[in-house]
Design an enzyme around this catalytic site. Sequence first.
Site, PDB file in Angstrom:
ATOM      1  N   ALA A 105     -44.045 -53.882 -34.639  1.00 22.48           N
ATOM      2  CA  ALA A 105     -44.928 -53.430 -35.712  1.00 22.48           C
ATOM      3  C   ALA A 105     -45.899 -52.404 -35.135  1.00 22.48           C
ATOM      4  CB  ALA A 105     -45.680 -54.625 -36.268  1.00 22.48           C
ATOM      5  N   THR A 106     -46.426 -51.487 -35.948  1.00 22.67           N
ATOM      6  CA  THR A 106     -47.064 -50.302 -35.347  1.00 22.67           C
ATOM      7  C   THR A 106     -48.527 -49.906 -35.595  1.00 22.67           C
ATOM      8  OG1 THR A 106     -45.296 -49.312 -36.577  1.00 22.67           O
ATOM      9  CG2 THR A 106     -45.356 -48.894 -34.247  1.00 22.67           C
ATOM     10  N   THR A 107     -48.878 -49.006 -36.528  1.00 19.02           N
ATOM     11  CA  THR A 107     -50.272 -48.514 -36.479  1.00 19.02           C
ATOM     12  C   THR A 107     -51.263 -49.340 -37.321  1.00 19.02           C
ATOM     13  OG1 THR A 107     -49.456 -46.299 -36.133  1.00 19.02           O
ATOM     14  CG2 THR A 107     -51.762 -46.495 -36.728  1.00 19.02           C
ATOM     15  N   SER A 150     -48.373 -47.786 -31.824  1.00 19.46           N
ATOM     16  CA  SER A 150     -47.729 -46.565 -31.314  1.00 19.46           C
ATOM     17  C   SER A 150     -48.296 -45.291 -31.944  1.00 19.46           C
ATOM     18  CB  SER A 150     -46.219 -46.631 -31.566  1.00 19.46           C
ATOM     19  OG  SER A 150     -45.977 -46.768 -32.948  1.00 19.46           O
ATOM     20  N   ALA A 189     -42.398 -44.431 -35.614  1.00 17.86           N
ATOM     21  CA  ALA A 189     -42.421 -45.883 -35.804  1.00 17.86           C
ATOM     22  C   ALA A 189     -43.503 -46.328 -36.779  1.00 17.86           C
ATOM     23  CB  ALA A 189     -42.614 -46.581 -34.461  1.00 17.86           C
TER      24      ALA A 189
END
Lengths: 280, 240
Positions: free
Chosen positions: A52-54, A188, A227
């Site tokens: 999972a990202t931002t 990311s 991502a």
Amino acid sequence: MASMPMGGGLPGVFMNSGPSSFADFLGAYRPELLPGNRMVSGSVEHLNIPHATTIVAVTFPGGVIMAGDRRATAGNVIAQRDIEKVFPADEYSAVAIAGTAGIGLEMTRLFQVELEHYEKMEGRLLSLEGKANRLATLIRGNLGMAMQGLVVVPLFAGYDLEKGIGRIFSYDAAGGRYEEHDFHSIGSGSVFAKGALKKLWRPDLSEADARVVCVQALYDAADDDSATGGPDLTRGIFPVLASITDDGFLRVPDAEVGDVARAVVEARYTSPGGPNAPLR
Amino acid sequence: MPFYVAPEQQMKDRADYARKGIARGRSVVVLQYDDGILFVADNPSRALHKISEIYDRIAFAAVGKYNEFEQLRLAGVRYADVNGYMYDRSDVTARGLANAYAQSLGAIFTEQTKPYEVELVVAEVGDDASSDQIYRLTFDGSVADEHGFVAMGGAADAVATALKEGYRDGESLSEALKVAVHALQQQDAERVLEAEKLEVAVLDRNRDRRLFRRLAPSRIDELLARSADAPAAPEAPAED
């Protein structure tokens, strides 16, 4: 008197006096249920577990907003388009996860029970510092798995009832706890989001403006990081925004986030780089 | 040289001992109202509770020896949180908890030299009054499935008699609270219970997720002052 089928009573360890921590109790009673206690052998790199990202968090006078995009990726594949990464930790705080989704979701669940358990056992809420420290301990428990690649780094934000302000805490994989000022981002896409936050944040933001800042920052993260997912206008999937103030945790309704997201996307047609900060 | 005591006598002595201990304390009542379950304790302490949240829809009320029912309460919170974490929040039930308490109390009563001097209620609020569950547990581990109202503690008989006269199904919170306070005042002739001397909490089925709420003294006063023949105002969700 109703007759009842009898199961077992409460095991002795339930009746012992002990800490008001749920994780500590579980560690003594059923240690295999703690996320950090399942060691994996071999390398996990080829597993393609969703990440999972931002995540962004922005303070404003009277509270803090935390927001996350909705994309989970496994390698170059989008594993899920509407994953939730921002959760209520308790009535006055929120936690969001970046890193291995599976472990992050489990740790979030444990953290939620941990805070509620303390509240019920002690009859009072933990201080915001206390909550932040408990989360650090849970992450430290995951260090073994982190070293094998199953890393989770959460972002924690809450309303400090004693000081009357919103506060943000970030963590490293070893459980190091760092208080962030004004705003922060993890994941990311965070390098791009932080650039946007730095240009857009003001000390006198209203709550409504803080929401816009979050959506702008997430847009910039999605713009440059594959991502991170941007607002999905065709499917109606928008970032999750949580607002934490004196009134407690509020997940901003999708309709309201949708309005902000559509306005942000609309403005990018004419100005792809987004709003400009003054030159000097 | 050990004396021989007949098991019947031994159990009777223990039961008498536990009953005496419970009878020394003040009373607690639990009753259903139209939006949930109301708990009212004659308890002037703001910190030492006789009524507590166990889980989303489950609460606990107790009379007797504080350290003993507090130990059971903590065990109940652990039981609920472990089960909710292992399975799902919806898998934690008052029935399961009442069973676990019954086992523990029964074992303590028969196996230990001193029985627990406690009486408990474990209640779970349902989607409507017919699915509410109220379990009453006594010191020896017996369980009763109650409907409507329960009185426990000191002068429980006098309180229960007053409840029986005053209680009606489907009353508003304000009416149910008045009935409960009136019943608690029957513990002895001079007992007058103001908001400050009461511990009051509800399981309100109209709330979200965690349905347990304590009522502040100001809220208790407001509910008690509400006139019986005034048109029932829409009930705002109880605040802390």
